[in-house]
Design a protein around this motif. Structure first.
Motif, PDB file in Angstrom:
ATOM      1  N   CYS A  51       0.823  -1.216   0.000  1.00 59.87           N
ATOM      2  CA  CYS A  51       0.000   0.000   0.000  1.00 59.87           C
ATOM      3  C   CYS A  51       0.850   1.257   0.000  1.00 59.87           C
ATOM      4  O   CYS A  51       0.514   2.252  -0.638  1.00 59.87           O
ATOM      5  CB  CYS A  51      -0.926  -0.007   1.214  1.00 59.87           C
ATOM      6  SG  CYS A  51      -2.173  -1.305   1.175  1.00 59.87           S
ATOM      7  N   LEU A  52       1.953   1.224   0.756  1.00 63.84           N
ATOM      8  CA  LEU A  52       2.744   2.433   0.925  1.00 63.84           C
ATOM      9  C   LEU A  52       3.778   2.614  -0.174  1.00 63.84           C
ATOM     10  O   LEU A  52       4.183   3.734  -0.458  1.00 63.84           O
ATOM     11  CB  LEU A  52       3.455   2.403   2.293  1.00 63.84           C
ATOM     12  CG  LEU A  52       2.544   2.446   3.518  1.00 63.84           C
ATOM     13  CD1 LEU A  52       3.369   2.279   4.788  1.00 63.84           C
ATOM     14  CD2 LEU A  52       1.777   3.757   3.578  1.00 63.84           C
ATOM     15  N   CYS A  53       4.212   1.480  -0.782  1.00 53.86           N
ATOM     16  CA  CYS A  53       5.388   1.588  -1.641  1.00 53.86           C
ATOM     17  C   CYS A  53       5.150   1.153  -3.084  1.00 53.86           C
ATOM     18  O   CYS A  53       6.044   1.288  -3.919  1.00 53.86           O
ATOM     19  CB  CYS A  53       6.526   0.741  -1.054  1.00 53.86           C
ATOM     20  SG  CYS A  53       6.928   1.144   0.652  1.00 53.86           S
ATOM     21  N   HIS A  54       3.999   0.592  -3.408  1.00 46.95           N
ATOM     22  CA  HIS A  54       3.791   0.052  -4.743  1.00 46.95           C
ATOM     23  C   HIS A  54       3.738   1.169  -5.782  1.00 46.95           C
ATOM     24  O   HIS A  54       3.056   2.176  -5.613  1.00 46.95           O
ATOM     25  CB  HIS A  54       2.471  -0.735  -4.786  1.00 46.95           C
ATOM     26  CG  HIS A  54       2.195  -1.332  -6.125  1.00 46.95           C
ATOM     27  ND1 HIS A  54       2.937  -2.378  -6.623  1.00 46.95           N
ATOM     28  CD2 HIS A  54       1.265  -1.025  -7.056  1.00 46.95           C
ATOM     29  CE1 HIS A  54       2.466  -2.708  -7.813  1.00 46.95           C
ATOM     30  NE2 HIS A  54       1.452  -1.896  -8.105  1.00 46.95           N
ATOM     31  N   THR A  55       4.487   0.956  -6.842  1.00 49.90           N
ATOM     32  CA  THR A  55       4.472   1.890  -7.961  1.00 49.90           C
ATOM     33  C   THR A  55       4.277   1.080  -9.237  1.00 49.90           C
ATOM     34  O   THR A  55       4.948   0.065  -9.437  1.00 49.90           O
ATOM     35  CB  THR A  55       5.804   2.674  -8.057  1.00 49.90           C
ATOM     36  OG1 THR A  55       5.979   3.372  -6.825  1.00 49.90           O
ATOM     37  CG2 THR A  55       5.756   3.680  -9.200  1.00 49.90           C
ATOM     38  N   THR A  56       3.396   1.496 -10.106  1.00 48.89           N
ATOM     39  CA  THR A  56       3.087   0.764 -11.323  1.00 48.89           C
ATOM     40  C   THR A  56       4.357   0.536 -12.132  1.00 48.89           C
ATOM     41  O   THR A  56       5.125   1.462 -12.388  1.00 48.89           O
ATOM     42  CB  THR A  56       2.061   1.534 -12.161  1.00 48.89           C
ATOM     43  OG1 THR A  56       0.897   1.746 -11.366  1.00 48.89           O
ATOM     44  CG2 THR A  56       1.694   0.755 -13.415  1.00 48.89           C
ATOM     45  N   TYR A  63       6.841   2.074   9.364  1.00 49.41           N
ATOM     46  CA  TYR A  63       5.748   1.145   9.630  1.00 49.41           C
ATOM     47  C   TYR A  63       6.101   0.204  10.782  1.00 49.41           C
ATOM     48  O   TYR A  63       5.243  -0.181  11.564  1.00 49.41           O
ATOM     49  CB  TYR A  63       5.388   0.335   8.381  1.00 49.41           C
ATOM     50  CG  TYR A  63       4.172  -0.510   8.612  1.00 49.41           C
ATOM     51  CD1 TYR A  63       4.271  -1.871   8.809  1.00 49.41           C
ATOM     52  CD2 TYR A  63       2.923   0.088   8.702  1.00 49.41           C
ATOM     53  CE1 TYR A  63       3.151  -2.641   9.061  1.00 49.41           C
ATOM     54  CE2 TYR A  63       1.800  -0.665   8.950  1.00 49.41           C
ATOM     55  CZ  TYR A  63       1.917  -2.037   9.136  1.00 49.41           C
ATOM     56  OH  TYR A  63       0.798  -2.783   9.404  1.00 49.41           O
ATOM     57  N   CYS A  64       7.375  -0.168  10.872  1.00 48.55           N
ATOM     58  CA  CYS A  64       7.814  -0.968  12.017  1.00 48.55           C
ATOM     59  C   CYS A  64       7.626  -0.175  13.312  1.00 48.55           C
ATOM     60  O   CYS A  64       7.335  -0.748  14.365  1.00 48.55           O
ATOM     61  CB  CYS A  64       9.270  -1.379  11.850  1.00 48.55           C
ATOM     62  SG  CYS A  64       9.550  -2.546  10.496  1.00 48.55           S
ATOM     63  N   CYS A 118      11.526  -6.106  10.306  1.00 49.34           N
ATOM     64  CA  CYS A 118      11.718  -5.058  11.311  1.00 49.34           C
ATOM     65  C   CYS A 118      13.006  -5.241  12.112  1.00 49.34           C
ATOM     66  O   CYS A 118      13.225  -4.528  13.099  1.00 49.34           O
ATOM     67  CB  CYS A 118      10.526  -5.028  12.264  1.00 49.34           C
ATOM     68  SG  CYS A 118       9.017  -4.421  11.488  1.00 49.34           S
ATOM     69  N   ALA A 119      13.843  -6.189  11.709  1.00 49.47           N
ATOM     70  CA  ALA A 119      15.055  -6.485  12.482  1.00 49.47           C
ATOM     71  C   ALA A 119      15.945  -5.254  12.638  1.00 49.47           C
ATOM     72  O   ALA A 119      16.375  -4.912  13.742  1.00 49.47           O
ATOM     73  CB  ALA A 119      15.826  -7.619  11.824  1.00 49.47           C
ATOM     74  N   LYS A 120      16.223  -4.582  11.521  1.00 45.48           N
ATOM     75  CA  LYS A 120      17.105  -3.418  11.587  1.00 45.48           C
ATOM     76  C   LYS A 120      16.459  -2.282  12.374  1.00 45.48           C
ATOM     77  O   LYS A 120      17.127  -1.587  13.155  1.00 45.48           O
ATOM     78  CB  LYS A 120      17.475  -2.935  10.184  1.00 45.48           C
ATOM     79  CG  LYS A 120      18.492  -1.789  10.192  1.00 45.48           C
ATOM     80  CD  LYS A 120      18.872  -1.366   8.791  1.00 45.48           C
ATOM     81  CE  LYS A 120      19.974  -0.303   8.839  1.00 45.48           C
ATOM     82  NZ  LYS A 120      19.598   0.883   9.629  1.00 45.48           N
ATOM     83  N   TYR A 121      15.145  -2.109  12.183  1.00 49.58           N
ATOM     84  CA  TYR A 121      14.463  -1.043  12.917  1.00 49.58           C
ATOM     85  C   TYR A 121      14.597  -1.252  14.424  1.00 49.58           C
ATOM     86  O   TYR A 121      14.927  -0.311  15.164  1.00 49.58           O
ATOM     87  CB  TYR A 121      12.988  -0.993  12.534  1.00 49.58           C
ATOM     88  CG  TYR A 121      12.203  -0.019  13.402  1.00 49.58           C
ATOM     89  CD1 TYR A 121      12.153   1.323  13.076  1.00 49.58           C
ATOM     90  CD2 TYR A 121      11.567  -0.450  14.568  1.00 49.58           C
ATOM     91  CE1 TYR A 121      11.475   2.231  13.885  1.00 49.58           C
ATOM     92  CE2 TYR A 121      10.891   0.446  15.379  1.00 49.58           C
ATOM     93  CZ  TYR A 121      10.847   1.776  15.038  1.00 49.58           C
ATOM     94  OH  TYR A 121      10.191   2.669  15.845  1.00 49.58           O
TER      95      TYR A 121
END
Length: 246
Positions: free
Chosen positions: A18-23, A34-35, A57-60
């Motif tokens: 939802c946040l990152c999809h680009t056609t 989001y994490c 989310c490991a790095k976050y």
């Protein structure tokens, strides 16, 4: 719980789309913000029963725990706890106590977590016991600040921990070495006791109340450290996005 972890991963996947999809382009991984939303849900106890941090989310989580934000969040909790303690009018009987959890409330397990994925890897009790036995866990400085202020105010600390009786000596020495040099009680689990954190700590707090103590405050990094009556006149949740304890 595997289903809870799977649900977290599904949420991350949907959010990433939802946040990152680009056609015409491949969807990017979910962004760290989001994490952060997941961390907020965990701290608010809107997500429960989870066993590991979702790999995306490991790095976050690692950056949060080792960065400035963790300390700032802890300071907000502790500053409020101190302000509350300073507002109390004590009875003069010496029976007012403040209950502290030990691991990741009074003493930090971050040195251990650094070698075990900051919550991404499933909890391994044997390796954690080796960390405890070393007796080298550093104090969480914000909690130590609360502890010292309570002593000045005449409120007696009580440490209530999931650690077991065979770890009393190493726990005592670790606390003293890190500046926790005086307390009313150090309550540990009997070796071999099969019960949840919530049930054990609730029972032990009831024993304290039965002995005439007044629990004016209660602080822990897990909701199950601090919920269910008698929980105390006021409870404080210390930040911890790494693991969940039943």
């Amino acid at each position: 719980m595997a289903t809870t972890t799977a649900r977290l991963l599904l949420l991350l996947t949907v959010a990433g789309f939802c946040l990152c999809h680009t056609t015409g382009q491949e969807a990017a991984p979910p962004p760290p913000p989001y994490c952060g939303s997941l961390r907020t849900a965990v701290e608010a106890r809107n997500i429960i029963g989870w066993k590991t941090v979702p790999p995306p989310c490991a790095k976050y989580v690692a950056d949060y725990i080792t960065g400035e934000r963790y300390g700032r969040d802890a300071d907000v909790v502790i500053n409020e706890a101190i302000a509350y303690a300073e507002s109390l009018k004590l009875s003069g009987t010496g029976k007012e106590i403040w209950v502290f959890d030990v691991d990741d409330t009074a003493l930090s397990t971050v040195p251990y977590q650094a070698n075990h994925g900051y919550g991404v890897q499933p909890f391994d009790n044997q390796s954690f016991l080796k960390y405890v036995v070393q007796g080298s866990a550093p104090a969480l400085q914000s909690t130590l600040r609360l502890y010292r202020r309570l002593l000045q105010l005449g409120i007696k600390p009580v440490f209530l921990t999931d650690r077991t009786e065979d770890q009393r000596t190493v726990t005592t020495n670790n606390l003293i070495q890190q500046g926790y040099c005086n307390w009313e009680k150090l309550v540990l689990q009997p070796v071999g006791l099969q019960t949840s954190t919530l049930a054990f700590k609730t029972c032990e707090r009831q024993k304290l109340v039965n002995d005439g103590y007044i629990i004016v405050g209660n602080i822990g990094d897990q909701w199950n450290d601090i919920r269910r009556s008698p929980d105390g006149c006021r409870t404080f949740k210390f930040p911890n996005p790494i693991y969940y304890v039943d």
